[in-house]
Design a protein around this motif. Sequence first.
Motif, short mmCIF file in Angstrom:
data_model
loop_
_atom_site.label_atom_id
_atom_site.label_comp_id
_atom_site.label_asym_id
_atom_site.label_seq_id
_atom_site.Cartn_x
_atom_site.Cartn_y
_atom_site.Cartn_z
N MET A 105 0.84 -1.20 0.00
CA MET A 105 0.00 0.00 0.00
C MET A 105 0.87 1.25 0.00
SD MET A 105 -2.73 1.41 2.81
CE MET A 105 -1.47 1.76 4.01
N TYR A 106 1.90 1.27 0.84
CA TYR A 106 2.77 2.44 0.88
C TYR A 106 3.58 2.60 -0.40
CZ TYR A 106 1.55 2.76 5.79
OH TYR A 106 0.86 2.88 6.96
N LEU A 107 3.97 1.49 -1.02
CA LEU A 107 4.68 1.58 -2.30
C LEU A 107 3.77 2.16 -3.38
CD1 LEU A 107 6.68 -1.78 -2.33
CD2 LEU A 107 7.58 0.53 -2.07
N MET A 108 2.51 1.71 -3.41
CA MET A 108 1.57 2.26 -4.38
C MET A 108 1.29 3.73 -4.11
SD MET A 108 0.66 0.58 -6.88
CE MET A 108 1.56 -0.88 -7.27
N MET A 109 1.22 4.11 -2.83
CA MET A 109 1.03 5.52 -2.50
C MET A 109 2.23 6.34 -2.96
SD MET A 109 -0.76 5.30 1.24
CE MET A 109 -0.32 6.97 1.64
N GLY A 110 3.43 5.80 -2.80
CA GLY A 110 4.63 6.49 -3.29
C GLY A 110 4.62 6.63 -4.80
N ALA A 111 4.22 5.57 -5.49
CA ALA A 111 4.11 5.64 -6.96
C ALA A 111 3.05 6.65 -7.35
CB ALA A 111 3.80 4.26 -7.53
N GLY A 112 1.94 6.67 -6.62
CA GLY A 112 0.89 7.65 -6.90
C GLY A 112 1.39 9.07 -6.70
N GLY A 113 2.16 9.30 -5.65
CA GLY A 113 2.74 10.62 -5.43
C GLY A 113 3.68 11.02 -6.56
N TYR A 114 4.47 10.05 -7.03
CA TYR A 114 5.38 10.32 -8.15
C TYR A 114 4.58 10.69 -9.40
CZ TYR A 114 8.37 9.31 -12.13
OH TYR A 114 9.04 9.40 -13.31
N TYR A 115 3.52 9.95 -9.70
CA TYR A 115 2.75 10.23 -10.91
C TYR A 115 1.94 11.52 -10.78
CZ TYR A 115 4.18 5.86 -12.96
OH TYR A 115 4.94 4.86 -13.49
N VAL A 116 1.50 11.88 -9.60
CA VAL A 116 0.84 13.18 -9.40
C VAL A 116 1.84 14.30 -9.63
CG1 VAL A 116 -0.16 14.70 -7.65
CG2 VAL A 116 -1.01 12.38 -7.89
N PHE A 117 3.06 14.16 -9.09
CA PHE A 117 4.11 15.16 -9.31
C PHE A 117 4.43 15.28 -10.79
CE2 PHE A 117 8.66 16.08 -9.83
CZ PHE A 117 8.70 17.35 -9.29
#
Length: 118
Positions: A98-110
């Motif tokens: 879950m935290y890895l997907m949240m990190g990936a989501g943050g990267y793609y939002v950026f």
Amino acid sequence: MASVDPNKYSRNKNIKPESNLTSMFAIGRMLLMLIGIVGIAMELFRENGWLKTGLAKLFENTTNMMLIPVIIFVLWALNRWMTSPNKAETSRSGDLPMYLMMGAGGYYVFRLITTGAF
């Protein structure tokens, strides 16, 4: 005949409902995870994406094909590590995806904010 405890829900009297703030944080975490999943799926399945290049490298010679059992073992070991042996208890390492997907989501939002595209 078994007697029924009239106060069987008394142990739950101190449970507080979630506040609006915790609900908003939960929705934010879920959105970040969904954006991460969509971003990784787009990277995997595009024209020359990660899946096509990874499989091409894996099957280009027999030496690389010997890594297939190693990859399967590593995935099995990760599954064993992240799942708890007892269904009643939860493992904190199970939150890692879950935290890895949240990190990936943050990267793609950026990336979406800075470049305008995934």
